[in-house]
Design a protein around this motif. Sequence first.
Motif, mmCIF file in Angstrom:
data_model
loop_
_atom_site.group_PDB
_atom_site.id
_atom_site.type_symbol
_atom_site.label_atom_id
_atom_site.label_comp_id
_atom_site.label_asym_id
_atom_site.label_seq_id
_atom_site.Cartn_x
_atom_site.Cartn_y
_atom_site.Cartn_z
ATOM 1 N N GLU A 88 0.845 -1.199 0.000
ATOM 2 C CA GLU A 88 0.000 0.000 0.000
ATOM 3 C C GLU A 88 0.882 1.251 0.000
ATOM 4 O O GLU A 88 1.003 1.922 1.013
ATOM 5 C CB GLU A 88 -0.921 0.021 1.221
ATOM 6 N N PRO A 89 1.530 1.545 -1.109
ATOM 7 C CA PRO A 89 2.420 2.714 -1.127
ATOM 8 C C PRO A 89 1.655 4.006 -0.841
ATOM 9 O O PRO A 89 0.533 4.190 -1.300
ATOM 10 C CB PRO A 89 2.987 2.706 -2.555
ATOM 11 N N TRP A 90 2.275 4.856 -0.083
ATOM 12 C CA TRP A 90 1.552 6.050 0.363
ATOM 13 C C TRP A 90 1.497 7.172 -0.668
ATOM 14 O O TRP A 90 2.325 7.269 -1.565
ATOM 15 C CB TRP A 90 2.101 6.565 1.672
ATOM 16 N N ARG A 91 0.474 7.973 -0.504
ATOM 17 C CA ARG A 91 0.342 9.229 -1.225
ATOM 18 C C ARG A 91 0.391 10.316 -0.162
ATOM 19 O O ARG A 91 -0.324 10.232 0.840
ATOM 20 C CB ARG A 91 -0.987 9.309 -1.984
ATOM 21 N N TYR A 92 1.249 11.311 -0.358
ATOM 22 C CA TYR A 92 1.350 12.360 0.653
ATOM 23 C C TYR A 92 1.560 13.728 0.026
ATOM 24 O O TYR A 92 1.930 13.861 -1.147
ATOM 25 C CB TYR A 92 2.451 12.073 1.667
#
Length: 285
Positions: A88-92
């Motif tokens: 679940e790679p993050w979005r920031y």
Amino acid sequence: MTPQDSYMVVSNPVSIEYGDFNVLFTGESQTKPGHSIGPKVYDFYLLHHILSGRGTFTVQGNQYPLHAGHSFLIEPEQLVQYAADEDEPWRYRWVAFAGSRCSELVSSVGLANGRLVVDSQDNRRIASYIKRIRHTFRSRGPFAHLQAQGLLQLILAELGEALRLPDDQPDYAGEEGSALVQQVIRYLSTQYAEPVSIERMAETIGFNRAYLSRAFKRHTGMSPVTFLLRLRIDKARRLLRERQELTVEQIAASVGFQDPLYFSKQFRRIYGQPPTSYREEMRQL
């Protein structure tokens, strides 16, 4: 399905000089699985807020597993590493800032002494404020740097509120109790003519209404509601003496009473005579 990676950044169009407090740039990224930055150091502050996904933040030998709703602060000259989750790679979104006042600002909201991670949970304002900084920079207006500073201070205030636990309110006694009482008095003394809500006042000052009322009564012997009533009546007494051209109804409205009959009833309860009698007595004197 892994989200498609993306990256964008916008710099301050007015100035990137550090000065005493300046927002340098802001950006947003959807990272690839396992995407890692560092170990490295920055010479400015870098605040990230996670919109979705997961990852880890490592600083001073401590690794923090993070998810959506978390914010993490990178301080200048600190060796850091942060990496997106494989599944679940993050979005920031992030915002970079620097200047001689920054240390004082971040410390004032509790981001100090190794406390660099904040769980703001479902607070959407932080992400919104960072996005507004981006739009401000893109507009390239002559005061974009000032608008960005204001938005960043709102972000820091939100983080400070998130760091403060629900029961993290000090027991206001002694001098601290007097300070809280003075806050309430100042608020009511400026807002008495408006339709004051004690709940809204408590929220503005930053306290639960029940707690604030107990603390205020402990120090003054009366509740904020009673204090407000007496404040309004005292203001009305002055107007009854000094503004003979105003009617009782106009005076009631001027001090925050929407119902002149209720005003007259409370005036008589407190001073033992109706406002018309008080005015006539003062006129004769």
